[in-house]
Design an enzyme around this catalytic site. Sequence first.
Site, PDB file in Angstrom:
ATOM      1  N   ARG A 103      52.063 -44.036 -11.591  1.00 37.07           N
ATOM      2  CA  ARG A 103      53.679 -43.830 -11.534  1.00 37.07           C
ATOM      3  C   ARG A 103      54.248 -44.454 -10.058  1.00 37.07           C
ATOM      4  O   ARG A 103      53.861 -44.370  -9.140  1.00 37.07           O
ATOM      5  CB  ARG A 103      53.782 -42.274 -11.401  1.00 37.07           C
ATOM      6  CG  ARG A 103      54.770 -41.897 -12.818  1.00 37.07           C
ATOM      7  CD  ARG A 103      54.875 -40.602 -12.793  1.00 37.07           C
ATOM      8  NE  ARG A 103      55.316 -39.703 -11.785  1.00 37.07           N
ATOM      9  CZ  ARG A 103      55.936 -38.562 -11.887  1.00 37.07           C
ATOM     10  NH1 ARG A 103      56.386 -38.231 -12.779  1.00 37.07           N
ATOM     11  NH2 ARG A 103      56.159 -38.037 -10.712  1.00 37.07           N
ATOM     12  N   THR A 107      60.770 -45.549  -9.135  1.00 38.79           N
ATOM     13  CA  THR A 107      61.246 -45.445 -10.540  1.00 38.79           C
ATOM     14  C   THR A 107      60.556 -44.298 -11.213  1.00 38.79           C
ATOM     15  O   THR A 107      61.163 -43.918 -12.248  1.00 38.79           O
ATOM     16  CB  THR A 107      61.010 -46.972 -11.056  1.00 38.79           C
ATOM     17  OG1 THR A 107      59.629 -46.813 -11.335  1.00 38.79           O
ATOM     18  CG2 THR A 107      61.552 -47.779 -10.197  1.00 38.79           C
ATOM     19  N   ASP A 198      50.329 -32.615  -7.142  1.00 41.29           N
ATOM     20  CA  ASP A 198      49.843 -34.186  -7.452  1.00 41.29           C
ATOM     21  C   ASP A 198      48.467 -33.924  -8.081  1.00 41.29           C
ATOM     22  O   ASP A 198      47.625 -33.973  -7.195  1.00 41.29           O
ATOM     23  CB  ASP A 198      49.779 -35.184  -6.570  1.00 41.29           C
ATOM     24  CG  ASP A 198      49.525 -36.671  -6.885  1.00 41.29           C
ATOM     25  OD1 ASP A 198      48.611 -36.800  -7.357  1.00 41.29           O
ATOM     26  OD2 ASP A 198      50.261 -37.325  -6.773  1.00 41.29           O
ATOM     27  N   ASP A 201      45.540 -36.494  -6.388  1.00 37.17           N
ATOM     28  CA  ASP A 201      45.166 -36.113  -5.011  1.00 37.17           C
ATOM     29  C   ASP A 201      44.660 -34.915  -4.771  1.00 37.17           C
ATOM     30  O   ASP A 201      43.529 -35.130  -4.070  1.00 37.17           O
ATOM     31  CB  ASP A 201      46.663 -36.106  -4.135  1.00 37.17           C
ATOM     32  CG  ASP A 201      47.279 -37.581  -3.985  1.00 37.17           C
ATOM     33  OD1 ASP A 201      46.519 -38.636  -3.945  1.00 37.17           O
ATOM     34  OD2 ASP A 201      48.421 -37.454  -3.610  1.00 37.17           O
TER      35      ASP A 201
HETATM   36  C1  PRP Z   1      50.072 -38.579 -12.843  1.00 40.62           C
HETATM   37  C2  PRP Z   1      49.657 -37.983 -13.831  1.00 40.62           C
HETATM   38  C3  PRP Z   1      49.924 -38.859 -15.014  1.00 40.62           C
HETATM   39  C4  PRP Z   1      51.445 -39.176 -14.590  1.00 40.62           C
HETATM   40  C5  PRP Z   1      52.316 -38.203 -15.182  1.00 40.62           C
HETATM   41  O1  PRP Z   1      49.411 -39.926 -12.493  1.00 40.62           O
HETATM   42  O2  PRP Z   1      48.167 -37.919 -13.655  1.00 40.62           O
HETATM   43  O3  PRP Z   1      49.328 -39.911 -15.269  1.00 40.62           O
HETATM   44  O4  PRP Z   1      51.597 -39.062 -13.130  1.00 40.62           O
HETATM   45  O5  PRP Z   1      53.719 -38.397 -15.039  1.00 40.62           O
HETATM   46  P1  PRP Z   1      54.688 -39.061 -16.111  1.00 40.62           P
HETATM   47  O6  PRP Z   1      54.476 -38.030 -17.268  1.00 40.62           O
HETATM   48  O7  PRP Z   1      56.051 -38.846 -15.585  1.00 40.62           O
HETATM   49  O8  PRP Z   1      54.409 -40.495 -16.439  1.00 40.62           O
HETATM   50  P2  PRP Z   1      49.802 -40.739 -10.995  1.00 40.62           P
HETATM   51  O9  PRP Z   1      50.807 -41.807 -11.396  1.00 40.62           O
HETATM   52  O10 PRP Z   1      49.947 -39.661  -9.878  1.00 40.62           O
HETATM   53  O11 PRP Z   1      48.482 -41.557 -10.921  1.00 40.62           O
HETATM   54  P3  PRP Z   1      46.899 -41.098 -10.339  1.00 40.62           P
HETATM   55  O12 PRP Z   1      46.513 -40.349 -11.487  1.00 40.62           O
HETATM   56  O13 PRP Z   1      46.210 -42.199  -9.932  1.00 40.62           O
HETATM   57  O14 PRP Z   1      47.196 -40.272  -8.955  1.00 40.62           O
HETATM   58  N1  URA Z   2      52.040 -36.217 -11.627  1.00 43.40           N
HETATM   59  C1  URA Z   2      51.373 -35.494 -11.067  1.00 43.40           C
HETATM   60  O1  URA Z   2      50.158 -35.395 -10.613  1.00 43.40           O
HETATM   61  N2  URA Z   2      52.026 -34.048 -10.939  1.00 43.40           N
HETATM   62  C2  URA Z   2      53.204 -33.957 -11.459  1.00 43.40           C
HETATM   63  O2  URA Z   2      53.647 -32.681 -11.145  1.00 43.40           O
HETATM   64  C3  URA Z   2      53.825 -35.070 -11.917  1.00 43.40           C
HETATM   65  C4  URA Z   2      53.134 -36.001 -12.108  1.00 43.40           C
END
Ligand code: PRP
Ligand code: URA
Length: 207
Positions: A103, A107, A198, A201
């Site tokens: 994400r 944005t 997150d 993380d």
């Molecule tokens: C997080 C999560 C989803 C997304 C959810 O990933 O694991 O993939 O955000 O958000 P959304 O429903 O608003 O799209 P992130 O972008 O943090 O990536 P990562 O798993 O690589 O840390």
């Molecule tokens: N991605 C995450 O990991 N946590 C949230 O709460 C939203 C998006």
Amino acid sequence: MSVHLIDHPLIQHKLSIMRDKETPTSKFRQLLQEISMLMGYEVTRDFPLTYEEIETPLQKMNAPKISGKKVVVVPILRAGLGMVDGLLSLIPSARVGHIGLYRDEETCLPVFYYYKMPENKERLVILTDPMLATGGSACDAIMRLKNDGFSRIKLMCLVASPQGVKAVCEKFPDVDIYLAALDEGLNEKNYILPGLGDAGDRIFGTK
Ligand code: PRP
Ligand code: URA
């Protein structure tokens, strides 16, 4: 379309520990794996059975067996990876695909970077991601799977917002959604409240 809230007490208990900000990475990862296995019971509940004659030490019987349903577990990278091993412990013959999305911090829209799936499009896809926030990432992943020819898709998440569920249901009414918790909503940065922070993380210890 159907939304399955899997609120078994064991799952709720483990999820509460995951939500706690004091829970360390190693425990967080272990609990996510355990919950994914428990959720797998429900995700696989409609797998059809076939009957085969076997012989027990005492007599013959028609014994139920899963009828060759082919599965591909597909984590949305990175956080979805934390749900794979729990599912594979239930379905060891499943293949594993990967969809890379993150994400954008400004944005909150998904940015695509990787796609790798097995060739057989008949396989049932179990798409995994612990967090369904705005639904942007899940919808993008589902769209890519469908454009590639995969038509049987289940989405398995740990925590969802009502907005994320609505987004997926409206765009893809044929995709069943499995959740351990439906939370209150999103904050101004589109993080789930109360959520667990997150997920990526916390699984990988990157913050
Ligand atoms: C997080 C999560 C989803 C997304 C959810 O990933 O694991 O993939 O955000 O958000 P959304 O429903 O608003 O799209 P992130 O972008 O943090 O990536 P990562 O798993 O690589 O840390
Ligand atoms: N991605 C995450 O990991 N946590 C949230 O709460 C939203 C998006």
